[in-house]
Design an enzyme around this catalytic site. Structure first.
Site, PDB file in Angstrom:
ATOM      1  CG  HIS A 161      27.121  45.385   2.032  1.00 12.58           C
ATOM      2  ND1 HIS A 161      28.386  45.136   2.491  1.00 12.58           N
ATOM      3  CD2 HIS A 161      26.291  44.581   2.749  1.00 12.58           C
ATOM      4  CE1 HIS A 161      28.338  44.235   3.455  1.00 12.58           C
ATOM      5  NE2 HIS A 161      27.074  43.881   3.627  1.00 12.58           N
ATOM      6  CG  ASP A 216      32.406  44.224   2.989  1.00 15.20           C
ATOM      7  OD1 ASP A 216      31.281  44.044   3.512  1.00 15.20           O
ATOM      8  OD2 ASP A 216      33.129  45.195   3.262  1.00 15.20           O
ATOM      9  NE  ARG A 237       5.215  26.507  -2.710  1.00 15.30           N
ATOM     10  CZ  ARG A 237       4.347  25.694  -2.112  1.00 15.30           C
ATOM     11  NH1 ARG A 237       3.227  26.194  -1.592  1.00 15.30           N
ATOM     12  NH2 ARG A 237       4.585  24.395  -2.038  1.00 15.30           N
ATOM     13  CE  LYS A 262      25.997  40.571   2.095  1.00 12.48           C
ATOM     14  NZ  LYS A 262      25.337  40.721   3.409  1.00 12.48           N
TER      15      LYS A 262
END
Length: 304
Positions: A136, A175, A240, A157
């Protein structure tokens, strides 16, 4: 996964010279050219493979006296083989034709040159026999890289993919992404039913090539990077510096993974675009931004 002889005949446009047993299935993508077997050498004979007779093997058989040729071919037929394919439209020798009928073996013919036919059938079998799974997510081609965007349902998404398409990138699948492992490379494509379609919540399904042109979609793409979208979690230590080396295994193949936290105000499409560009840069560059910063700090310290 297995492929029937009938499927090979239909998809590779083969002519049936002799119909063999029904229900024969292939589980290997390798082929065998039986020149050594016609010479009498049967050690390491890959009889479970598709047998391809090209110009060299055919000429070798033709050069034999008829009685020797029949003896060699009969010995060859003592081994079970799935099918025999004559390349280049070659005419089978009488002994080969007779033994195929006697032993109820498939004898087929292709008009293609031997090397081209071998490449064609191996590519076809590699594709059909490759391990496969469905994930998915959304697969997009960004700067020539296959970026698989995953995450919880409703995270955005498809909306992100739409923005990427507007920015000139190409949709592969939305999808549901069908993924195959071919020679240790993951190849993703869309299921036929949803090919070229994108579902946007509150708007419905849109036909991407109809709205943005045929250049906005791609039939399949190798997967290079997985980006996982999740809601921003307070207190979580997100990367980061770009030094985390996170991977995910798909069909037992490791793929680089990045976790991207989502919160209001972040332009996800632009960040994913930058992530793809940075990934491509890191493939060729030996110096990371962190290395550059450390070098500058060191230079600044020495200067002081």
């Amino acid at each position: 996964m297995q492929v029937s002889i009938e499927d090979i005949i239909e998809n590779l446009d083969l002519e049936v010279l002799v119909k063999g047993k029904d229900g024969i299935k292939l589980g290997l993508s390798d082929i065998n050219r039986p020149g050594l077997q016609f010479a009498g050498f049967y050690d390491y004979f890959g009889n479970e493979r598709v047998q391809v007779i090209g110009k060299a093997e055919w000429s070798f058989l033709n050069a034999m006296p008829p009685e020797i040729r029949e003896k060699r071919i009969r010995k060859y037929f003592q081994f079970e083989t799935p099918c025999i394919v004559l390349a280049r439209g070659l005419k089978p020798q009488k002994e080969l034709l007779d033994c195929s009928k006697e032993y109820n073996r498939w004898l087929l013919r292709s008009k293609a040159q031997t090397t081209r036919f071998i490449n064609k059938i191996m590519n076809y079998l590699d594709d059909k026999l490759a391990p496969e799974t469905r994930i998915h997510g959304v697969l997009v081609d960004i700067y020539g890289l296959g970026i698989l965007i995953t995450g919880e349902s409703g995270i955005g998404k498809s909306e992100t993919a739409l923005e990427l398409i507007k920015r000139g990138h190409r949709l592969v699948a939305d999808d549901a992404v069908d993924i195959k492992e071919i020679e240790s490379v993951l190849v993703g494509k869309s299921p036929y039913i949803t090919s070229g379609m994108l579902e946007v919540r509150g708007m419905g399904i849109i036909d991407v090539p109809a709205l943005y042109g045929l250049s906005s979609v791609l039939s399949e793409k190798n997967i290079n990077l997985v980006i996982y979208l999740e809601q921003w979690k307070e207190g979580r230590d997100y990367d980061r510096l770009g030094t985390d080396d996170e991977h995910i295994k798909i069909l037992n193949i490791p793929v680089r993974k990045m976790t991207l936290p989502i919160r209001p105000g972040r332009n996800v499409a632009v960040i994913i675009e930058a992530a793809a560009a940075n990934y491509r840069y890191n493939l060729s560059s030996k110096i990371s931004p962190v290395d550059t910063i450390n070098k500058r700090i060191e230079e600044s310290t020495n200067y002081d």
